[in-house]
Motif scaffolding. Structure first.
Motif: not given
Length: 593
Positions: A141-167
């Motif tokens: 999110v922070f890089n959307m507004f000001n890209y800085n590969p050396r920024r100390v703190v970044n906020f990174v949301p994520h969403i995905g798809i997967g599976g769980t094999y449970f007992k």
């Protein structure tokens, strides 16, 4: 649905809202900071929090955390993953892991999945274990507004798809104190597979260009209501089952290693004073042909010049009222595909000389030769001038440096010889550790190496602090094996010396040099072997020297007995300084009469 679901829905809406902005943000500006794209591996682990039917979720998600404290060892997870960062904002990773879930529930009517004949209350779940994998899309999110590969703190949301094999684990009847009264369902013997939808966010903390630590919270929606073996019911006139799917979340701490080669031109600019410059002659002098000719000698230290970086050094003669620009000098990193004036090795650096000859002009008499270094990341084009760099790519500017004084006219100087005393350093061999054939165990020749230990202790007592180890192998083995063997001998000698030095402040460096052919030939030529010249000629003219030396050892046992053991060694050097007098000619301005 569970109350917690509203929080997760909100998180998903935030992520989906971010997505179109992230696409737009990646277009960037022409002169935006260059984007780092890289693969990475990561590992994380931490807490699993059950939000299923046997979880005390009334009052919101924080109530689940409160109950979780009493059963932390029954709720944990760990993952390994690999990922790729596509640009400023978007990334993707694939993770797999293992975890446990436990929990309890009071005051809710429950039935077992597939059996609604019996209703129960006050049940507890003991360790459902699961193996999971998921593919996630990430958004910085922070890089959307000001890209800085050396920024100390970044906020990174994520969403995905997967599976769980449970007992599913054991289900117990609980008393009012959350203690087990009796077991009401055994753990499942077979695993079940269901899909998951993970959604969450992480805070990343940049420790170094290649290392991040991160704190991640992920909420996982599942496609099954059987992770805890039970379902809730709603008591009304038409009693029915509430078909809520089980859910769980994870709060993890992780470490990420990035396989990138970050080209940190900001750091190069900040540390540009590490580059040193000399000009010969200094001051500049008009020659007999009317030209001003000189060399600009640039010394770049090791581990400074980034592999994908380009440096444009713009020399110019600055005088009162103007300047005369000279041809720029272009330095390129070792992985730059384009050509510059000089290519710089990252590890070693180097010294580079550019020659200039320009016609003398009167304005040069009272001037200074200066230089402006400018840095940019190679993007497929080498820009010859700094004006083109400014127009076409992102750059950083180093410190302006004075290179030399300007110019003495030819009728205003005389040549003088100057004697300089410079201090140099040379290595002095002090002791040697010896090893048995094909071995790097110092104790193998303990009696002989005690003398080396004693010599090293004497050096410590004398105050020596800097040591260099040069280790070798006898040349009859394969070259690759001998290289490894000599390195191991250097390490063994270093370990031995450090154990003897104990807490003394010493600087010890070591390196293996492989098979020692030169010393072998020298020892043979200085020996009393009858056919020593023939032995040396046979080996020098052989296409397989290692095999030939082994054959010679069968014919001349003295080689194995007396010569080769002297080569299986690690030599220890100290350093001494000495003064050396050198001469140089300088141009000295003559006062006009």
């Amino acid at each position: 649905m569970k109350k917690n679901l509203t929080i997760s829905k909100l998180m998903m809406l935030v992520v989906m809202a971010v997505l179109p902005f992230s696409m737009y943000a990646q277009e960037g500006k022409k002169q935006a900071k260059p984007v780092e794209r890289y693969w990475y591996i990561q590992a994380d682990g931490g807490l699993s929090i059950n939000h299923g039917d046997l979880a005390n979720y009334e009052g919101g998600i924080w109530n689940d955390f409160d109950h979780f404290k009493s059963m932390a060892l029954q709720n944990w997870n760990a993952h390994l993953g690999i990922g790729y960062q596509f640009g400023k904002v978007l990334g993707m990773n694939l993770k797999g892991g293992y975890g446990l879930l436990s929990g309890h529930k009071h005051g809710q009517e429950l039935i077992f999945v597939g059996n609604d004949a019996v209703s129960m209350w006050d049940l507890g779940l003991d360790k459902t274990n699961y193996i999971e994998g998921n593919l996630n899309l990430t958004f910085n999110v922070f890089n959307m507004f000001n890209y800085n590969p050396r920024r100390v703190v970044n906020f990174v949301p994520h969403i995905g798809i997967g599976g769980t094999y449970f007992k599913a684990g054991v289900v117990n009847q609980l008393n009012d104190n959350d203690e087990v009264a009796n077991k009401v369902a055994e753990a499942k013997t077979d695993r079940e597979l269901t899909f998951t939808v993970p959604a969450g966010a992480e805070f990343t903390f940049n420790l170094a260009p290649k290392f991040d630590i991160f704190l991640d919270y992920t909420y996982l929606f599942t496609g099954s209501d059987a992770l805890d073996q039970v379902q809730k019911t709603q008591v009304t006139e038409d009693k029915h089952t509430i078909n809520d799917k089980d859910m769980y979340s994870q709060l993890n701490l992780g470490l990420r290693y990035k396989f990138n080669n970050p080209c940190d031109i900001e750091k190069m600019a900040r540390e540009s004073k590490k580059i040193t410059y000399r000009v010969n002659p200094d001051p500049l002098v008009q020659g007999e042909d009317g030209n001003v000719c000189f060399d600009v000698i640039t010394t770049i230290p090791g581990e400074y010049f980034e592999k994908q970086a380009v440096m444009n050094l713009k020399p110019y003669l600055a005088y009162n009222g103007g300047q005369i620009d000279l041809d720029p000098i272009t330095f390129v990193g070792e992985k730059v595909k384009g050509e510059g004036d000089f290519r710089v090795n990252y590890k070693e650096g180097g010294e580079f000389t550019k020659h200039y000859c320009i016609p003398y002009q009167p304005e040069m008499e009272n001037c200074e030769l200066k230089g402006d270094p400018m840095f940019y990341v190679y993007n497929g084009t080498i820009y010859p001038t700094q004006d083109e760099i400014v127009k076409n790519t992102y750059f950083t500017q180093g410190s302006t440096v004075k290179l030399a004084d300007g110019v003495i006219a030819k009728d205003e100087y005389e040549t003088q010889t100057v004697y300089d005393t410079i201090q140099k350093e040379r290595a002095v061999k002090q002791l040697t550790y010896f090893f048995n054939k094909d071995s790097y165990d110092i104790n193998g020749r303990r009696k002989l190496n005690k003398e080396a230990d004693a010599a090293f202790k004497d050096l410590l007592d004398a105050g020596e602090t800097k040591y260099e180890i040069r280790a070798w192998a006898s040349p009859e083995g394969e070259e690759g094996h001998n290289n490894e063997l000599s390195n191991n001998r250097a390490n063994a000698a270093e370990k031995q010396m450090k154990s003897l030095a104990k807490k003394a402040d010493v600087n010890i460096s070591g390196k293996g040099y492989g098979p020692d052919w030169n010393t072998f030939v020298e020892l043979v030529q200085n020996s009393n072997l009858k056919d020593k010249d023939a032995i040396v000629n046979n080996i020098n003219n052989s296409s397989n020297k290692e095999r030939t030396i082994r054959e010679m050892c069968d014919i001349y046992p003295q080689l194995e007995k007396d010569i080769l053991p002297q080569l299986r060694r690690a030599e220890v050097y100290t350093f001494e300084t000495y003064d050396e007098v050198v001469t140089r000619e300088i141009k000295v301005k003559v006062e006009k009469k």
